[in-house]
Design a protein around this motif. Structure first.
Motif, PDB file in Angstrom:
ATOM      1  N   VAL A 435      19.169  21.622   0.738  1.00  0.00           N
ATOM      2  CA  VAL A 435      18.814  20.494   0.880  1.00  0.00           C
ATOM      3  C   VAL A 435      17.173  20.606   0.900  1.00  0.00           C
ATOM      4  O   VAL A 435      16.493  21.994   1.351  1.00  0.00           O
ATOM      5  N   THR A 436      16.552  19.765   0.256  1.00  0.00           N
ATOM      6  CA  THR A 436      15.001  19.961   0.004  1.00  0.00           C
ATOM      7  C   THR A 436      14.225  18.661   0.686  1.00  0.00           C
ATOM      8  O   THR A 436      15.180  17.525   0.811  1.00  0.00           O
ATOM      9  N   LEU A 437      13.127  18.608   0.920  1.00  0.00           N
ATOM     10  CA  LEU A 437      12.423  17.473   1.911  1.00  0.00           C
ATOM     11  C   LEU A 437      11.131  17.173   0.804  1.00  0.00           C
ATOM     12  O   LEU A 437      10.582  17.936   0.253  1.00  0.00           O
ATOM     13  N   ALA A 438      11.163  15.659   0.440  1.00  0.00           N
ATOM     14  CA  ALA A 438      10.200  15.342  -0.594  1.00  0.00           C
ATOM     15  C   ALA A 438       9.384  14.074   0.084  1.00  0.00           C
ATOM     16  O   ALA A 438      10.025  13.442   0.961  1.00  0.00           O
ATOM     17  N   LEU A 439       8.165  13.872  -0.355  1.00  0.00           N
ATOM     18  CA  LEU A 439       7.554  12.772   0.263  1.00  0.00           C
ATOM     19  C   LEU A 439       6.976  12.172  -1.069  1.00  0.00           C
ATOM     20  O   LEU A 439       5.904  12.922  -1.630  1.00  0.00           O
ATOM     21  N   TYR A 440       6.911  10.771  -1.173  1.00  0.00           N
ATOM     22  CA  TYR A 440       6.420  10.203  -2.141  1.00  0.00           C
ATOM     23  C   TYR A 440       5.414   8.917  -1.672  1.00  0.00           C
ATOM     24  O   TYR A 440       5.837   8.260  -0.862  1.00  0.00           O
ATOM     25  N   ASP A 441       4.348   9.028  -2.560  1.00  0.00           N
ATOM     26  CA  ASP A 441       3.261   7.801  -2.458  1.00  0.00           C
ATOM     27  C   ASP A 441       3.694   6.555  -3.286  1.00  0.00           C
ATOM     28  O   ASP A 441       3.524   6.962  -4.851  1.00  0.00           O
ATOM     29  N   LEU A 442       4.248   5.574  -2.957  1.00  0.00           N
ATOM     30  CA  LEU A 442       4.922   4.450  -3.819  1.00  0.00           C
ATOM     31  C   LEU A 442       3.928   3.616  -4.226  1.00  0.00           C
ATOM     32  O   LEU A 442       4.262   2.927  -5.359  1.00  0.00           O
ATOM     33  N   GLY A 443       2.671   3.754  -3.695  1.00  0.00           N
ATOM     34  CA  GLY A 443       1.580   2.663  -4.120  1.00  0.00           C
ATOM     35  C   GLY A 443       1.216   1.896  -3.199  1.00  0.00           C
ATOM     36  O   GLY A 443       1.791   1.979  -2.105  1.00  0.00           O
ATOM     37  N   THR A 444       0.449   0.811  -3.442  1.00  0.00           N
ATOM     38  CA  THR A 444      -0.182   0.084  -2.350  1.00  0.00           C
ATOM     39  C   THR A 444       0.656  -0.916  -2.214  1.00  0.00           C
ATOM     40  O   THR A 444       1.712  -1.580  -3.205  1.00  0.00           O
ATOM     41  N   THR A 445       0.807  -1.481  -0.797  1.00  0.00           N
ATOM     42  CA  THR A 445       1.889  -2.623  -0.780  1.00  0.00           C
ATOM     43  C   THR A 445       1.688  -3.735  -1.412  1.00  0.00           C
ATOM     44  O   THR A 445       2.766  -4.395  -1.595  1.00  0.00           O
ATOM     45  N   THR A 446       0.423  -4.123  -1.681  1.00  0.00           N
ATOM     46  CA  THR A 446      -0.054  -5.424  -2.654  1.00  0.00           C
ATOM     47  C   THR A 446       0.515  -5.116  -4.011  1.00  0.00           C
ATOM     48  O   THR A 446       0.889  -6.293  -4.606  1.00  0.00           O
ATOM     49  N   SER A 447       1.146  -3.905  -4.540  1.00  0.00           N
ATOM     50  CA  SER A 447       1.263  -3.769  -5.688  1.00  0.00           C
ATOM     51  C   SER A 447       2.969  -3.652  -5.839  1.00  0.00           C
ATOM     52  O   SER A 447       3.410  -3.519  -6.914  1.00  0.00           O
ATOM     53  N   LEU A 448       3.680  -3.898  -4.656  1.00  0.00           N
ATOM     54  CA  LEU A 448       4.959  -3.526  -4.833  1.00  0.00           C
ATOM     55  C   LEU A 448       5.772  -4.722  -4.377  1.00  0.00           C
ATOM     56  O   LEU A 448       5.072  -5.526  -3.438  1.00  0.00           O
ATOM     57  N   ALA A 449       6.758  -5.124  -4.984  1.00  0.00           N
ATOM     58  CA  ALA A 449       7.597  -6.115  -4.695  1.00  0.00           C
ATOM     59  C   ALA A 449       8.318  -5.970  -3.166  1.00  0.00           C
ATOM     60  O   ALA A 449       8.737  -4.854  -3.083  1.00  0.00           O
ATOM     61  N   ALA A 450       8.189  -6.932  -2.398  1.00  0.00           N
ATOM     62  CA  ALA A 450       8.807  -6.924  -1.005  1.00  0.00           C
ATOM     63  C   ALA A 450      10.375  -6.667  -0.972  1.00  0.00           C
ATOM     64  O   ALA A 450      10.863  -6.118  -0.260  1.00  0.00           O
ATOM     65  N   ASP A 451      10.996  -7.171  -2.195  1.00  0.00           N
ATOM     66  CA  ASP A 451      12.320  -7.102  -2.290  1.00  0.00           C
ATOM     67  C   ASP A 451      12.989  -6.285  -3.355  1.00  0.00           C
ATOM     68  O   ASP A 451      14.179  -6.303  -4.032  1.00  0.00           O
ATOM     69  N   ALA A 452      12.235  -5.337  -3.817  1.00  0.00           N
ATOM     70  CA  ALA A 452      12.466  -4.279  -4.943  1.00  0.00           C
ATOM     71  C   ALA A 452      14.037  -3.689  -4.555  1.00  0.00           C
ATOM     72  O   ALA A 452      14.134  -3.004  -3.414  1.00  0.00           O
ATOM     73  N   PRO A 453      14.799  -3.681  -5.223  1.00  0.00           N
ATOM     74  CA  PRO A 453      16.095  -3.184  -5.199  1.00  0.00           C
ATOM     75  C   PRO A 453      16.018  -1.662  -5.223  1.00  0.00           C
ATOM     76  O   PRO A 453      17.207  -0.715  -4.873  1.00  0.00           O
ATOM     77  N   THR A 454      15.110  -0.969  -5.707  1.00  0.00           N
ATOM     78  CA  THR A 454      14.734   0.495  -5.813  1.00  0.00           C
ATOM     79  C   THR A 454      13.449   1.026  -5.828  1.00  0.00           C
ATOM     80  O   THR A 454      12.629  -0.067  -5.593  1.00  0.00           O
ATOM     81  N   TYR A 455      13.180   2.285  -5.710  1.00  0.00           N
ATOM     82  CA  TYR A 455      11.736   2.608  -6.074  1.00  0.00           C
ATOM     83  C   TYR A 455      11.778   3.782  -7.086  1.00  0.00           C
ATOM     84  O   TYR A 455      12.725   4.391  -7.133  1.00  0.00           O
ATOM     85  N   SER A 456      10.620   3.872  -7.678  1.00  0.00           N
ATOM     86  CA  SER A 456      10.408   5.148  -8.555  1.00  0.00           C
ATOM     87  C   SER A 456       9.204   5.793  -8.000  1.00  0.00           C
ATOM     88  O   SER A 456       8.517   5.468  -6.799  1.00  0.00           O
ATOM     89  N   THR A 457       9.107   7.297  -8.318  1.00  0.00           N
ATOM     90  CA  THR A 457       8.479   8.180  -7.704  1.00  0.00           C
ATOM     91  C   THR A 457       7.473   9.050  -8.642  1.00  0.00           C
ATOM     92  O   THR A 457       7.951   8.919  -9.995  1.00  0.00           O
TER      93      THR A 457
END
Length: 554
Positions: A435-457
């Motif tokens: 098991v590993t632990l990872a943390l990703y910055d997905l970007g600014t909230t203004t650039s992200l769709a509120a209802d995105a069904p997934t996310y990329s890292t």
């Protein structure tokens, strides 16, 4: 027996299992061969040694096709040699508890003060309409038993909570000093002292915290060591196995000793009963392998009681027990039993332990029932993890997942110092189940769709391309604290969305992360394989997570 409303997917899988062929130990069975009881379908065995006989109390399951369980009465069998069993018929009907409506579930009988006390799980009628534990009494081990109280000994009022099935599977243990203890519960293991009259609780209810607990506790003692054996793993979406723990006192502290038996054949439930008779120890359990003379075969609810010899190692641990057809039809091993070899001759070497990566310290189970997060987190998905995060998810769920993630935001820039999860249980990590632990910055909230069904890292912020290795041993569910050294104290920025992930091997179960049944945090969501967690085909669930940090100056 786990409650099917919680485990629809599991039950569906079990229901598709084909009936067991008659050839499974059924042709001219020898005395003591499994299943040991063959006149009706039986489940949830509870043995009692009294004088020169073993009395075995079981539930009688009459489930037909399409039924989960259909249990209306309890039966008793007895034996003087553990091979040939005398049927004593029905000893009590569920409706003999006038306040109960149905479900003659797991039971146990203990002898005390010249009488026999029968404890059983039933469905209490209105207004509770929930599982409860009754107590009945008889002058004979074979009954008839009559209600000793006229009301439930333990009810939903005794253990208030969100589940109506908490109060099932009673086990009673009378210690050497005469103190009687009652343990029970699903998904919590409760413990309470009984008054000498055996029909009232004597003092507060405690909880026993052991890894992977589901239900079916059984208490026994050998020498100065107390043993708790229980059905495990159902709440993690798996078929039940038997696990056990040991303690110097019945009140603990309990040390997890691991898996005692694997899952029962053709049954996703299993239920232990352990007893010593004529200087030999035995384990009782049930599977679903019996075919009655009528041609009706075992299935989900149509189970049958089995027995195996049980042996201890010199250090007091119990040797793992295999389920066999021969059962007690063959003689037990003679003489003292040495500890089994750690690795059978010619077997491959076990996988090495997985070390934790430098820069992160994992402290397990700092709070077993976290009503609130310790200290002052800069962010949390929920205020009361113990109450809100009721379900466990891991990499073994459904078709298998390789990541569990929670997205979140912080209100102000800060330097990350600690992450707390509400999780635990599982098999532990090794080279085959990392098991590993990872943390990703997905970007600014203004650039992200509120209802995105997934996310990329992109790059993992914790300083390693593949995340930070976690070294984890099975513990009861509680808070897991990840403390970071300076090299991993990344900066979290306000206005950004982050994804914290546990990454592992699909279909493995090294540890579990608790998830809510509701949307407790509108600013983020729980994900599996970077897809939203769906429970009851709805989105909007959150893993129990708290983030700690030091504010950045000006």
């Amino acid at each position: 027996m786990p409650k099917f409303l919680l485990y629809v997917a599991l039950v569906t899988a079990v229901a598709l299992v084909a009936p067991v062929p008659r050839s499974y130990g059924q042709t001219n069975p020898k005395p003591g061969e499994n299943p040991i009881l063959r006149d009706v379908f039986t489940a949830d065995p509870a043995p009692l040694v009294y004088k020169d006989r073993v009395y075995l109390y079981v539930g009688h399951d009459e489930a037909k096709e399409g039924q989960m369980f259909n249990m209306n009465d309890w039966r008793c069998y007895s034996s003087s040699d553990m091979k040939n069993w005398t049927a004593h018929g029905s000893i009590m009907d569920v409706r003999d508890f006038k306040w109960a409506t149905k479900d003659a579930w797991a039971s146990q009988v203990v002898a005390r003060n010249g009488k026999f006390y029968f404890y059983a799980a039933v469905q209490e009628g209105a207004p509770a309409n929930a599982k409860a534990i009754g107590v009945a009494v008889s002058d004979s081990p074979t009954g008839p038993f009559v209600d000793a109280r006229g009301s439930a000994l333990v009810s939903d009022k005794t253990t208030p909570g969100p589940n109506g099935w908490d109060d099932i599977d009673p086990t009673v243990f009378v210690d050497d000093d005469g103190t009687a203890w009652l343990a029970w519960g699903n998904p919590n293991c409760y413990l309470a002292k009984l008054k000498p009259n055996m029909t009232e609780l004597d003092g507060p209810i405690q909880r026993i915290e052991v890894p992977n607990y589901t239900e079916g506790p059984w208490l026994h003692k050998r020498g100065s060591t107390y043993y708790l054996t229980y059905a495990a793993f159902a709440h993690q979406g798996m078929w039940e196995k038997l696990c056990y723990a040991t303690a110097p006192r019945v009140t603990g502290p309990w040390t997890y000793q691991g898996i005692l038996t694997e899952q029962a054949k053709n049954s996703y439930t299993i239920h232990p009963g352990i007893v010593e008779f004529k200087k030999q120890w035995y384990l009782f359990y049930h599977n679903a392998t019996l075919t009655l003379p009528t041609g009706e075969s075992g299935a989900l609810g149509r189970r049958s009681v089995c027995a195996e010899y049980l042996y201890y190692n010199p250090d007091g641990t119990i040797q793992p027990i295999a389920h066999t057809v021969a059962g007690l039809s063959v003689p037990p091993h003679s003489g003292a039993q040495p500890a089994p070899p750690k690795r059978p001759p010619g077997a491959p070497k076990p996988a090495p332990s997985l070390p934790a990566s430098p820069g992160v310290t994992l402290t397990e189970n700092t709070q077993p029932r976290p009503a609130q997060w310790p200290g002052s987190p800069v962010f949390s998905t929920m205020p009361d993890p113990s109450t809100l995060a009721l379900d466990n998810l891991s990499f073994n769920h459904k078709q298998g997942v390789a990541s569990l993630g929670q997205t979140f935001e912080v209100k102000a820039d800060c330097r990350l110092t600690r992450l707390d999860l509400f999780g635990g249980d599982g098999f532990g990590t090794d080279a085959k189940q990392p098991v590993t632990l990872a943390l990703y910055d997905l970007g600014t909230t203004t650039s992200l769709a509120a209802d995105a069904p997934t996310y990329s890292t992109s790059n993992n912020l914790l300083g390693a391309a593949n995340g930070l290795d976690i070294s984890y041993t099975p513990q009861a569910a509680g808070i897991l604290q990840f403390d970071f050294a300076g090299v991993n104290q990344v900066t979290l920025k306000a206005g950004h969305r982050y994804a914290l992930e546990l990454q592992g091997v699909a279909k493995s179960a090294p540890l579990f992360w608790r998830v809510s049944r509701q949307d407790t945090y509108p600013g983020g969501s729980a994900y599996q394989n970077r897809q939203p967690v769906l429970l009851n085909d709805k989105r909007g669930y959150d893993f129990a997570l708290a983030v700690y940090g030091v504010p950045l100056k000006g």
